[in-house]
Write an enzyme that holds these catalytic residues in place. Structure first.
Site, mmCIF file in Angstrom:
data_model
loop_
_atom_site.group_PDB
_atom_site.id
_atom_site.type_symbol
_atom_site.label_atom_id
_atom_site.label_comp_id
_atom_site.label_asym_id
_atom_site.label_seq_id
_atom_site.Cartn_x
_atom_site.Cartn_y
_atom_site.Cartn_z
ATOM 1 N N ARG A 177 40.172 -53.350 -3.082
ATOM 2 C CA ARG A 177 39.872 -53.590 -4.508
ATOM 3 C C ARG A 177 40.640 -52.653 -5.440
ATOM 4 N NH1 ARG A 177 37.616 -56.899 -1.788
ATOM 5 N NH2 ARG A 177 35.637 -57.917 -2.255
ATOM 6 N N CYS A 226 30.314 -58.739 -7.183
ATOM 7 C CA CYS A 226 29.670 -57.469 -6.842
ATOM 8 C C CYS A 226 29.900 -56.447 -7.951
ATOM 9 C CB CYS A 226 30.224 -56.942 -5.520
ATOM 10 S SG CYS A 226 29.561 -57.861 -4.115
ATOM 11 N N GLU A 296 32.745 -51.745 -9.268
ATOM 12 C CA GLU A 296 33.783 -52.684 -8.875
ATOM 13 C C GLU A 296 34.120 -53.527 -10.115
ATOM 14 O OE1 GLU A 296 35.660 -56.128 -6.807
ATOM 15 O OE2 GLU A 296 33.553 -56.329 -7.221
HETATM 16 N N1 EPU Z 1 22.966 -57.170 2.628
HETATM 17 C C1 EPU Z 1 21.632 -56.943 2.518
HETATM 18 N N2 EPU Z 1 21.033 -57.254 1.324
HETATM 19 C C2 EPU Z 1 21.706 -57.748 0.265
HETATM 20 C C3 EPU Z 1 23.088 -57.975 0.392
HETATM 21 C C4 EPU Z 1 23.705 -57.680 1.594
HETATM 22 O O1 EPU Z 1 20.993 -56.476 3.432
HETATM 23 O O2 EPU Z 1 21.083 -57.989 -0.764
HETATM 24 C C5 EPU Z 1 23.621 -56.888 3.917
HETATM 25 C C6 EPU Z 1 24.101 -58.180 4.570
HETATM 26 O O3 EPU Z 1 23.075 -58.780 5.323
HETATM 27 C C7 EPU Z 1 25.256 -57.684 5.419
HETATM 28 C C8 EPU Z 1 25.809 -56.502 4.627
HETATM 29 O O4 EPU Z 1 24.791 -56.121 3.702
HETATM 30 O O5 EPU Z 1 24.795 -57.221 6.650
HETATM 31 C C9 EPU Z 1 27.094 -56.866 3.871
HETATM 32 O O6 EPU Z 1 26.801 -57.939 2.983
HETATM 33 P P1 EPU Z 1 27.846 -59.134 2.666
HETATM 34 O O7 EPU Z 1 28.345 -59.704 3.958
HETATM 35 O O8 EPU Z 1 27.233 -60.015 1.660
HETATM 36 O O9 EPU Z 1 29.073 -58.415 2.103
HETATM 37 P P2 EPU Z 1 29.177 -57.331 0.965
HETATM 38 O O10 EPU Z 1 29.755 -56.109 1.607
HETATM 39 O O11 EPU Z 1 27.948 -57.175 0.178
HETATM 40 C C10 EPU Z 1 31.659 -57.971 0.412
HETATM 41 C C11 EPU Z 1 32.413 -58.028 -0.870
HETATM 42 C C12 EPU Z 1 32.238 -59.396 -1.510
HETATM 43 C C13 EPU Z 1 32.712 -60.469 -0.531
HETATM 44 C C14 EPU Z 1 31.878 -60.353 0.738
HETATM 45 C C15 EPU Z 1 32.327 -61.316 1.818
HETATM 46 C C16 EPU Z 1 32.493 -55.863 -1.968
HETATM 47 C C17 EPU Z 1 31.879 -54.952 -2.959
HETATM 48 N N3 EPU Z 1 31.905 -57.035 -1.789
HETATM 49 O O12 EPU Z 1 30.276 -58.043 0.052
HETATM 50 O O13 EPU Z 1 33.080 -59.450 -2.657
HETATM 51 O O14 EPU Z 1 32.541 -61.751 -1.098
HETATM 52 O O15 EPU Z 1 32.020 -59.018 1.280
HETATM 53 O O16 EPU Z 1 33.508 -60.870 2.404
HETATM 54 O O17 EPU Z 1 33.521 -55.520 -1.361
HETATM 55 C C18 EPU Z 1 33.252 -59.047 -4.997
HETATM 56 O O18 EPU Z 1 34.257 -58.402 -4.737
HETATM 57 O O19 EPU Z 1 32.824 -59.188 -6.156
HETATM 58 C C19 EPU Z 1 32.512 -59.653 -3.890
HETATM 59 C C20 EPU Z 1 31.422 -60.345 -4.091
#
Ligand code: EPU
Length: 302
Positions: A177, A226, A296
């Site tokens: 990012r 995010c 972010e």
């Molecule tokens: N999780 C929770 N509770 C929540 C949200 C997530 O427990 O409310 C847990 C999920 O179950 C999972 C872990 O946290 O085990 C990671 O969650 P997720 O797979 O949704 O990915 P993330 O790290 O929250 C990142 C990117 C997203 C992207 C997704 C999919 C960042 C900040 N976010 O989210 O990007 O769509 O992976 O690859 O890097 C963005 O950049 O705006 C964005 C949404």
């Protein structure tokens, strides 16, 4: 801020710029938050250096907006004007395994257009709102891919040199990012080199990513994706969720019940509401986990 200097107004048409007076930025951002200012819509890249010289000569502060999908804009009358590229026709030109894409092109449409031409790699970005220019500047990524991996050339306006330049992919660094572009560089176009794959195979990948996104993110609601970056080795969403903060709100600014790192505008949230909520969550996460979450979302707060 209003452009009322007749010298500026008279010069705009020749530079290929359309002035839209008193635009509500809430209408240009996916969060639906943001005050009012004049918008300058740029129809030809070549006019940009002269446009910026003109604005600087008259002391008019300005900012560049892409698709407004990762942006939190302040309330009220804003102290700068906003520049935005108009969408050209066509947005994407394919040449073998290369896609020449205008920065104003819609990201999702670009992914599907490339797919129809048997060019894959960007399946993870399906469902990410915004423009290709915005994705490029932020090195947007999801589901194990990031757009930077495919960038071979970027056409941009560099405020430092006051001219349009072309950079090769290896002159740019793409991190999580984050990119090495200067904050006042304006993305104009990008040449992507994409892996050849049959359309059907790309479509299958797109469907999987779409499904994952639909099941974990609040897609129908107004958000900026995010709010916080993930700290190394951790998930901001999981930490906020573990603190039981889903549903926490300040006015209409609310933490999504579906994904705790998505803060939604559930009605008529102000930037002040959203910023108060963000600051509150940062503090709670810091207290509980000793982690300083980084934004972010890009914040334009006067
Ligand atoms: N999780 C929770 N509770 C929540 C949200 C997530 O427990 O409310 C847990 C999920 O179950 C999972 C872990 O946290 O085990 C990671 O969650 P997720 O797979 O949704 O990915 P993330 O790290 O929250 C990142 C990117 C997203 C992207 C997704 C999919 C960042 C900040 N976010 O989210 O990007 O769509 O992976 O690859 O890097 C963005 O950049 O705006 C964005 C949404």
């Amino acid at each position: 801020m209003r452009i009322d200097n007749p010298k500026i107004v008279a010069a705009l048409p020749e530079l290929g710029v359309e002035l839209r007076s008193g635009c509500a930025l809430a209408e240009l951002t996916s969060l639906g938050i943001g005050g009012t200012t004049d918008l300058l819509r740029i129809k030809k890249h070549e006019g940009i250096p002269d446009l910026l010289d003109l604005l600087d000569a008259h002391g008019v502060p300005h900012r560049f907006i892409g698709g407004g999908s990762n942006l939190l804009v302040g309330d009220g009358e804003l102290p700068w004007v906003v520049l935005q590229l108009a969408k050209p026709e066509p947005e994407v030109v394919i040449d073998g395994t290369f896609a020449q894409v205008d920065a104003a092109a819609d990201l999702g449409r670009t992914v599907t257009f490339c797919a129809k031409n048997d060019l894959g790699g960007m399946e993870g970005l399906i469902g990410v709102p915004g423009t290709v220019g915005g994705a490029l500047r932020m090195n947007a990524g999801a589901y194990g891919m990031q757009i930077g991996s495919y960038v071979r050339e970027v056409k941009l306006y560099r405020a430092a040199g006051r001219k349009i330049e072309i950079l090769k992919g290896d002159q740019i660094s793409f991190e999580y990012r984050h990119t090495s572009f200067a904050p006042d560089d304006m993305m104009l176009a990008v040449k992507l080199e994409l892996p050849s794959k049959p359309f059907k195979e790309i479509l299958a990948g797109i469907r999987i990513c779409n499904e994952k996104r639909r099941s974990s993110q609040p897609l129908g609601q107004k958000s900026a994706g995010c709010i916080f970056k993930n700290p190394p080795g951790a998930s901001a969403g999981r930490m906020i969720d573990e603190l039981g903060l889903k549903g926490l709100n300040v006015g209409d600014a609310r933490i999504s019940d579906r994904h705790a790192n998505f803060f939604v505008n559930a009605g008529s949230a102000s930037a002040k509401d959203m910023l108060t909520l963000i600051a509150d969550v940062r503090e709670r996460v810091h207290k509980a986990f000793d982690v300083e979450l980084e934004h972010e979302v890009v914040v334009w707060n006067a």
